[in-house]
Design a protein around this motif. Structure first.
Motif, PDB file in Angstrom:
ATOM      1  N   LEU A   1      58.112   2.349  18.781  1.00  0.00           N
ATOM      2  CA  LEU A   1      57.378   1.418  17.932  1.00  0.00           C
ATOM      3  C   LEU A   1      56.407   0.619  18.809  1.00  0.00           C
ATOM      4  N   ILE A   2      55.131   0.660  18.489  1.00  0.00           N
ATOM      5  CA  ILE A   2      54.094   0.001  19.284  1.00  0.00           C
ATOM      6  C   ILE A   2      53.725  -1.338  18.654  1.00  0.00           C
ATOM      7  N   GLU A   3      53.708  -2.374  19.496  1.00  0.00           N
ATOM      8  CA  GLU A   3      53.223  -3.678  19.039  1.00  0.00           C
ATOM      9  C   GLU A   3      51.872  -3.934  19.682  1.00  0.00           C
ATOM     10  N   SER A   4      51.039  -4.669  18.967  1.00  0.00           N
ATOM     11  CA  SER A   4      49.727  -5.001  19.514  1.00  0.00           C
ATOM     12  C   SER A   4      49.508  -6.494  19.388  1.00  0.00           C
ATOM     13  N   LEU A   5      48.889  -7.037  20.415  1.00  0.00           N
ATOM     14  CA  LEU A   5      48.619  -8.460  20.512  1.00  0.00           C
ATOM     15  C   LEU A   5      47.125  -8.637  20.740  1.00  0.00           C
ATOM     16  N   GLU A   6      46.500  -9.417  19.875  1.00  0.00           N
ATOM     17  CA  GLU A   6      45.071  -9.677  20.000  1.00  0.00           C
ATOM     18  C   GLU A   6      44.880 -11.128  20.416  1.00  0.00           C
ATOM     19  N   LEU A   7      44.142 -11.315  21.508  1.00  0.00           N
ATOM     20  CA  LEU A   7      43.910 -12.651  22.054  1.00  0.00           C
ATOM     21  C   LEU A   7      42.423 -12.990  22.007  1.00  0.00           C
ATOM     22  N   ARG A   8      42.134 -14.209  21.626  1.00  0.00           N
ATOM     23  CA  ARG A   8      40.773 -14.742  21.710  1.00  0.00           C
ATOM     24  C   ARG A   8      40.697 -15.502  23.027  1.00  0.00           C
ATOM     25  N   TYR A   9      39.574 -15.468  23.701  1.00  0.00           N
ATOM     26  CA  TYR A   9      39.435 -16.170  24.975  1.00  0.00           C
ATOM     27  C   TYR A   9      38.000 -16.633  25.142  1.00  0.00           C
ATOM     28  N   GLN A  10      37.785 -17.517  26.110  1.00  0.00           N
ATOM     29  CA  GLN A  10      36.440 -18.054  26.340  1.00  0.00           C
ATOM     30  C   GLN A  10      35.568 -17.075  27.113  1.00  0.00           C
ATOM     31  N   PHE A  11      36.066 -16.593  28.249  1.00  0.00           N
ATOM     32  CA  PHE A  11      35.302 -15.662  29.077  1.00  0.00           C
ATOM     33  C   PHE A  11      36.227 -15.057  30.108  1.00  0.00           C
ATOM     34  N   PHE A  12      35.738 -14.026  30.803  1.00  0.00           N
ATOM     35  CA  PHE A  12      36.492 -13.460  31.930  1.00  0.00           C
ATOM     36  C   PHE A  12      35.560 -13.302  33.122  1.00  0.00           C
ATOM     37  N   THR A  13      36.166 -13.248  34.305  1.00  0.00           N
ATOM     38  CA  THR A  13      35.449 -12.919  35.528  1.00  0.00           C
ATOM     39  C   THR A  13      36.208 -11.796  36.223  1.00  0.00           C
ATOM     40  N   ILE A  14      35.496 -11.047  37.020  1.00  0.00           N
ATOM     41  CA  ILE A  14      36.134  -9.977  37.787  1.00  0.00           C
ATOM     42  C   ILE A  14      36.381 -10.504  39.192  1.00  0.00           C
ATOM     43  N   LEU A  15      37.633 -10.432  39.614  1.00  0.00           N
ATOM     44  CA  LEU A  15      37.998 -10.946  40.945  1.00  0.00           C
ATOM     45  C   LEU A  15      37.872  -9.869  42.007  1.00  0.00           C
TER      46      LEU A  15
ATOM     47  N   MET B   1      41.952  -3.372  40.415  1.00  0.00           N
ATOM     48  CA  MET B   1      40.927  -4.268  39.895  1.00  0.00           C
ATOM     49  C   MET B   1      41.623  -5.361  39.089  1.00  0.00           C
ATOM     50  N   THR B   2      41.044  -6.576  39.116  1.00  0.00           N
ATOM     51  CA  THR B   2      41.643  -7.712  38.403  1.00  0.00           C
ATOM     52  C   THR B   2      40.570  -8.469  37.639  1.00  0.00           C
ATOM     53  N   TRP B   3      40.895  -8.790  36.394  1.00  0.00           N
ATOM     54  CA  TRP B   3      40.036  -9.620  35.546  1.00  0.00           C
ATOM     55  C   TRP B   3      40.761 -10.936  35.282  1.00  0.00           C
ATOM     56  N   ALA B   4      40.111 -12.059  35.528  1.00  0.00           N
ATOM     57  CA  ALA B   4      40.669 -13.384  35.233  1.00  0.00           C
ATOM     58  C   ALA B   4      40.150 -13.793  33.855  1.00  0.00           C
ATOM     59  N   VAL B   5      41.067 -13.927  32.910  1.00  0.00           N
ATOM     60  CA  VAL B   5      40.725 -14.259  31.524  1.00  0.00           C
ATOM     61  C   VAL B   5      41.041 -15.733  31.304  1.00  0.00           C
ATOM     62  N   LYS B   6      40.058 -16.477  30.821  1.00  0.00           N
ATOM     63  CA  LYS B   6      40.183 -17.929  30.705  1.00  0.00           C
ATOM     64  C   LYS B   6      40.453 -18.376  29.276  1.00  0.00           C
ATOM     65  N   GLN B   7      41.448 -19.240  29.155  1.00  0.00           N
ATOM     66  CA  GLN B   7      41.792 -19.936  27.909  1.00  0.00           C
ATOM     67  C   GLN B   7      42.064 -18.978  26.745  1.00  0.00           C
ATOM     68  N   ALA B   8      42.973 -18.047  26.957  1.00  0.00           N
ATOM     69  CA  ALA B   8      43.359 -17.076  25.931  1.00  0.00           C
ATOM     70  C   ALA B   8      44.406 -17.673  24.996  1.00  0.00           C
ATOM     71  N   TRP B   9      44.286 -17.342  23.708  1.00  0.00           N
ATOM     72  CA  TRP B   9      45.268 -17.775  22.711  1.00  0.00           C
ATOM     73  C   TRP B   9      45.442 -16.658  21.679  1.00  0.00           C
ATOM     74  N   PRO B  10      46.643 -16.563  21.098  1.00  0.00           N
ATOM     75  CA  PRO B  10      46.934 -15.470  20.172  1.00  0.00           C
ATOM     76  C   PRO B  10      46.150 -15.593  18.862  1.00  0.00           C
ATOM     77  N   LYS B  11      45.503 -14.497  18.498  1.00  0.00           N
ATOM     78  CA  LYS B  11      44.779 -14.447  17.224  1.00  0.00           C
ATOM     79  C   LYS B  11      45.496 -13.549  16.230  1.00  0.00           C
ATOM     80  N   LYS B  12      46.185 -12.508  16.738  1.00  0.00           N
ATOM     81  CA  LYS B  12      46.866 -11.565  15.848  1.00  0.00           C
ATOM     82  C   LYS B  12      47.992 -10.884  16.602  1.00  0.00           C
ATOM     83  N   TRP B  13      49.081 -10.633  15.896  1.00  0.00           N
ATOM     84  CA  TRP B  13      50.184  -9.833  16.428  1.00  0.00           C
ATOM     85  C   TRP B  13      50.597  -8.870  15.334  1.00  0.00           C
TER      86      TRP B  13
END
Length: 128
Positions: free
Chosen positions: A114-128, A89-101
């Motif tokens: 050691l686990i790193e986490s990345l939080e992204l803000r985005y406009q919307f996603f669609t399922i392909l 399954m694939t999700w297309a995420v539009k206009q993502a930018w980093p909000k937190k690391w």
């Protein structure tokens, strides 16, 4: 943003969800209920987790955003893979930018990755 193969693999992905925001309207003379009307769709932040990778171009993109305020949104795809690494399954995420690391707490009494986490803000996603 060019990334190496290991730089784009994550052990955990969350935030692929959407919710309809609503507005409540009270009707004069009707006290038994309120009307709840749909307004817009809200998408939650995308959270990616993995073991810390040294010299990650993805994290350099994030840190550049935080340190230089150089916000460069990107379109990306999140793929659910099977045991043969084939996309299920694939999700297309539009206009993502980093909000937190962040990296998880360091504890000398534990021996684990050691686990790193990345939080992204985005406009919307669609399922392909």
């Amino acid at each position: 943003m060019a990334a190496q193969k290991n730089d784009i693999m994550f052990q955990s992905v969350s935030g692929l969800s959407s919710e309809m925001q609503t507005e409540t309207i009270k009707e004069g003379g009707e006290n038994r209920f309120e009307h709840e009307l749909p307004v817009r769709t809200k998408f939650t932040n995308l959270v990616l987790k993995r073991g810390l990778i040294k010299d990650s171009s993805l994290i350099k993109w994030c840190l550049n955003t935080f340190q230089q305020l150089d916000i460069r949104p990107v379109d990306l795809e999140v793929k659910l893979l099977n045991e043969k690494h084939e996309p299920l399954m694939t999700w297309a995420v539009k206009q993502a930018w980093p909000k937190k690391w962040a990296v998880e707490d360091l504890n000398a009494m534990e021996s684990k990755i050691l686990i790193e986490s990345l939080e992204l803000r985005y406009q919307f996603f669609t399922i392909l």
